[in-house]
Design a protein around this motif. Structure first.
Motif, PDB file in Angstrom:
ATOM      1  N   PHE A 111      44.773  52.006 -52.585  1.00  0.00           N
ATOM      2  CA  PHE A 111      43.118  51.882 -52.237  1.00  0.00           C
ATOM      3  C   PHE A 111      43.204  50.752 -51.375  1.00  0.00           C
ATOM      4  O   PHE A 111      42.030  50.126 -51.139  1.00  0.00           O
ATOM      5  CB  PHE A 111      42.290  51.516 -53.515  1.00  0.00           C
ATOM      6  CG  PHE A 111      42.735  52.541 -54.721  1.00  0.00           C
ATOM      7  CD1 PHE A 111      41.934  53.603 -54.715  1.00  0.00           C
ATOM      8  CD2 PHE A 111      43.646  52.252 -55.777  1.00  0.00           C
ATOM      9  CE1 PHE A 111      42.313  54.700 -55.647  1.00  0.00           C
ATOM     10  CE2 PHE A 111      44.143  53.232 -56.634  1.00  0.00           C
ATOM     11  CZ  PHE A 111      43.171  54.460 -56.723  1.00  0.00           C
ATOM     12  N   GLU A 147      44.715  61.862 -57.299  1.00  0.00           N
ATOM     13  CA  GLU A 147      43.573  61.217 -56.747  1.00  0.00           C
ATOM     14  C   GLU A 147      43.632  61.423 -55.149  1.00  0.00           C
ATOM     15  O   GLU A 147      44.682  61.282 -54.440  1.00  0.00           O
ATOM     16  CB  GLU A 147      43.523  59.608 -56.858  1.00  0.00           C
ATOM     17  CG  GLU A 147      43.233  59.260 -57.978  1.00  0.00           C
ATOM     18  CD  GLU A 147      41.777  58.985 -58.585  1.00  0.00           C
ATOM     19  OE1 GLU A 147      41.061  59.154 -57.616  1.00  0.00           O
ATOM     20  OE2 GLU A 147      41.658  58.825 -59.724  1.00  0.00           O
ATOM     21  N   LYS A 164      35.173  54.835 -62.582  1.00  0.00           N
ATOM     22  CA  LYS A 164      36.253  55.452 -62.961  1.00  0.00           C
ATOM     23  C   LYS A 164      37.000  55.532 -64.240  1.00  0.00           C
ATOM     24  O   LYS A 164      37.335  56.383 -64.939  1.00  0.00           O
ATOM     25  CB  LYS A 164      37.354  55.059 -61.805  1.00  0.00           C
ATOM     26  CG  LYS A 164      38.890  55.704 -62.281  1.00  0.00           C
ATOM     27  CD  LYS A 164      38.819  57.164 -61.684  1.00  0.00           C
ATOM     28  CE  LYS A 164      40.081  57.839 -61.989  1.00  0.00           C
ATOM     29  NZ  LYS A 164      40.035  59.237 -61.627  1.00  0.00           N
ATOM     30  N   THR A 202      32.641  50.685 -58.927  1.00  0.00           N
ATOM     31  CA  THR A 202      33.551  51.681 -58.695  1.00  0.00           C
ATOM     32  C   THR A 202      34.855  51.835 -59.912  1.00  0.00           C
ATOM     33  O   THR A 202      35.047  53.187 -60.496  1.00  0.00           O
ATOM     34  CB  THR A 202      34.085  52.019 -57.460  1.00  0.00           C
ATOM     35  OG1 THR A 202      33.295  51.795 -56.158  1.00  0.00           O
ATOM     36  CG2 THR A 202      34.880  53.083 -57.273  1.00  0.00           C
ATOM     37  N   LYS A 228      37.858  54.389 -50.963  1.00  0.00           N
ATOM     38  CA  LYS A 228      37.620  54.003 -52.512  1.00  0.00           C
ATOM     39  C   LYS A 228      38.121  52.649 -52.421  1.00  0.00           C
ATOM     40  O   LYS A 228      39.370  52.244 -51.973  1.00  0.00           O
ATOM     41  CB  LYS A 228      38.122  54.741 -53.538  1.00  0.00           C
ATOM     42  CG  LYS A 228      37.906  54.334 -54.945  1.00  0.00           C
ATOM     43  CD  LYS A 228      38.536  55.216 -56.099  1.00  0.00           C
ATOM     44  CE  LYS A 228      38.016  56.527 -56.135  1.00  0.00           C
ATOM     45  NZ  LYS A 228      38.810  57.580 -56.849  1.00  0.00           N
ATOM     46  N   SER A 229      37.331  51.638 -53.163  1.00  0.00           N
ATOM     47  CA  SER A 229      38.085  50.173 -53.313  1.00  0.00           C
ATOM     48  C   SER A 229      37.527  49.952 -54.850  1.00  0.00           C
ATOM     49  O   SER A 229      36.818  50.065 -55.535  1.00  0.00           O
ATOM     50  CB  SER A 229      36.976  49.441 -52.538  1.00  0.00           C
ATOM     51  OG  SER A 229      37.456  47.990 -52.741  1.00  0.00           O
ATOM     52  N   TYR A 230      38.518  49.131 -55.480  1.00  0.00           N
ATOM     53  CA  TYR A 230      38.261  48.634 -56.884  1.00  0.00           C
ATOM     54  C   TYR A 230      38.223  47.172 -56.794  1.00  0.00           C
ATOM     55  O   TYR A 230      38.129  46.484 -57.811  1.00  0.00           O
ATOM     56  CB  TYR A 230      39.514  48.866 -57.697  1.00  0.00           C
ATOM     57  CG  TYR A 230      39.569  50.366 -57.993  1.00  0.00           C
ATOM     58  CD1 TYR A 230      38.454  51.286 -58.230  1.00  0.00           C
ATOM     59  CD2 TYR A 230      40.881  50.878 -58.349  1.00  0.00           C
ATOM     60  CE1 TYR A 230      38.635  52.524 -58.538  1.00  0.00           C
ATOM     61  CE2 TYR A 230      40.753  52.360 -58.617  1.00  0.00           C
ATOM     62  CZ  TYR A 230      39.650  53.173 -58.705  1.00  0.00           C
ATOM     63  OH  TYR A 230      39.613  54.436 -59.152  1.00  0.00           O
ATOM     64  N   VAL A 289      42.231  60.106 -51.988  1.00  0.00           N
ATOM     65  CA  VAL A 289      41.644  58.542 -51.674  1.00  0.00           C
ATOM     66  C   VAL A 289      41.291  58.560 -50.083  1.00  0.00           C
ATOM     67  O   VAL A 289      41.980  58.316 -49.403  1.00  0.00           O
ATOM     68  CB  VAL A 289      42.405  57.389 -51.995  1.00  0.00           C
ATOM     69  CG1 VAL A 289      41.823  55.979 -51.746  1.00  0.00           C
ATOM     70  CG2 VAL A 289      42.744  57.317 -53.628  1.00  0.00           C
TER      71      VAL A 289
END
Length: 450
Positions: free
Chosen positions: A184, A421, A440, A436, A426-428, A423
């Motif tokens: 990510f 996934e 998830k 986010t 997307k960022s966490y 990707v």
């Protein structure tokens, strides 16, 4: 890989979780309009990209990766007579065919073993003021984390060059996640740049779509300081820059996830750089207000669905995400850590830094982290972990999917390899990424119980 179930423990690694040093070609093409040239055996570059950038979020190769990468594909002839001429031809052809701002020649095991003088070949083109550098990244040098630091140092020393001028207040170089290996990374670096700019910094993010490419790298030498936002990756680079340009650096081992950690992180960086605190606090207050509004909506679900949620978790992955997600789950969700296993084989001299962070996860929580690369051993440790009477949630990789089923738990893939996934952005991390991540986690849990 050798299956160790019926044999004594060996030096084999089952289900490897990193690439070799030349896998740092991903760090090269993570810089806009920069292309690696690989001097290695046939298949080396293809295997690295198929594993690290394809079967890991299906991230693609961008402008200079994937099938674009030039390779000498050396065979028996070059092993016997040397591959310098073959490399020279490839560099000449690459300049004719490919449009790049910089080429980075990277070596595999064979040319380093037979003694090819790659530096001499590359210097012929550098003497013509052509934009090319080289990094010796034979597989025996280490994994792609090691290769990453070799590549960054090569670009700094051979292309960015010397500098004796003033440092620009408020300009920061960010050294953080390993491009492509961290699934990510693109979205995460975008969020890191956004929040640093929000509190008043000018940011050299260096990798990904938010980077300005080589012009930004040229600007490295003018930065007020370097920010190492990771448990250990980037420290070697920051120490080199301190010696080369006299730049101080700030090391923050924990990548922030959620309002509490992110606001604390931003205040530390603002204090270190001594920039305008009022502007920073306005941004922090605005971000926290939005974050907690979303969290308030989520709290209805969290309060009512408690009976179906896991209480304990395990994390298997590289130290950056392992540490960051552990901190978030413990401090902001109140989950109980059952097992933390770091997999990227950090250098021994940095392991005490990592251990110390786990010992101080929270005021009343101290953890022992384990360092292990072999999946058979990792899975055996998790099977023997006490998760209590509820099914566990495992934060890991594709290698842990069958294990999660065996334990009747849930799996959230957070690192290499992530093959379930797709990707894009997307960022966490940060304020937005934490929301986010919550989506998830609990979508995964609810879906598993359906």
């Amino acid at each position: 890989m050798t299956n160790t179930k019926n044999v004594e423990k060996s030096n084999s690694i089952e289900q490897v979780r990193y690439g070799c040093a030349i896998g740092a070609m991903h760090s090269v093409f993570a810089i806009p309009r920069v292309i690696p040239i690989t001097h290695c055996g046939p298949g080396c570059a293809d295997k690295q990209t198929s594993n690290i950038s394809f079967y890991n979020g299906f991230q693609g190769g961008g402008y200079g990766g994937g099938s674009v990468i030039p390779s000498t594909n050396i065979h028996e002839k070059e092993v016997v007579f040397g591959g310098e001429n073959r490399l020279r031809e490839l560099i000449e052809s690459s300049f004719k065919v490919l449009d790049a701002d910089l080429f980075v020649v990277m070596t595999g095991c064979i040319p380093e073993t037979v003694g090819d003088d790659v530096g001499s070949v590359v210097s012929e083109f550098q003497d013509q003021d052509l934009p090319v550098v080289y990094a010796e990244t034979g597989g025996f040098k280490g994994n792609n984390f090691t290769g990453h630091e070799l590549v960054t140092e090569a670009i700094i020393d051979q292309y960015v060059g010397d500098y004796k001028g003033p440092l620009k207040k408020g300009l920061v170089n960010v050294w953080s996640l390993l491009p492509y290996h961290n699934t990510f990374w693109r979205g995460d670096l975008t969020e890191i740049k956004r929040i640093l700019e929000g509190v008043g910094f000018e940011v050299n993010i260096l990798f990904g779509h938010e980077s300005s490419g080589i012009s930004e790298w040229k600007n490295i030498k003018k930065a007020q300081f370097n920010l190492v936002l990771s448990p250990w990756l980037g420290l070697k680079t920051a120490e080199h820059l301190k010696k080369k340009y006299g730049q101080p650096y700030l090391h923050i081992p924990i990548i922030p996830i959620g309002a509490k950690e992110t606001s604390s992180f931003l205040r530390k960086v603002v204090d270190f750089a001594a920039i305008d605190k009022n502007k920073a606090e306005e941004f922090i207050e605005s971000e926290e207000r939005k974050y907690y509004k979303y969290l308030e909506d989520f709290s209805d679900f969290y309060a009512e669905y408690w009976w179906g949620l896991p209480a304990k978790f395990a994390i298997v992955g590289d130290s950056a995400y392992n540490l960051a997600i552990t901190k978030f789950l413990v401090n902001q969700l109140g989950l109980i850590p059952a097992k933390q296993i770091v997999t990227e084989n950090p250098p021994e001299k940095y392991r005490d830094i990592i251990r110390e962070e786990y010992k101080n996860i929270a005021e009343d929580v101290s953890l022992e982290v384990e360092f292990e690369e072999d999946s058979y051993t990792i899975h055996d440790k998790i099977r023997k972990t006490d998760f209590g009477h509820k099914p566990p949630i495992i934060f890991g990789t594709t290698w842990e999917r069958d294990l999660a089923k065996e334990l009747k738990g849930s799996i959230v893939e957070i690192g290499f390899p992530t093959s379930y996934e797709v990707v894009i952005s997307k960022s966490y991390v940060g304020y937005r990424g934490a929301l986010t991540l919550l989506e998830k986690i609990y979508t995964t849990i609810v879906s598993a119980s359906a």
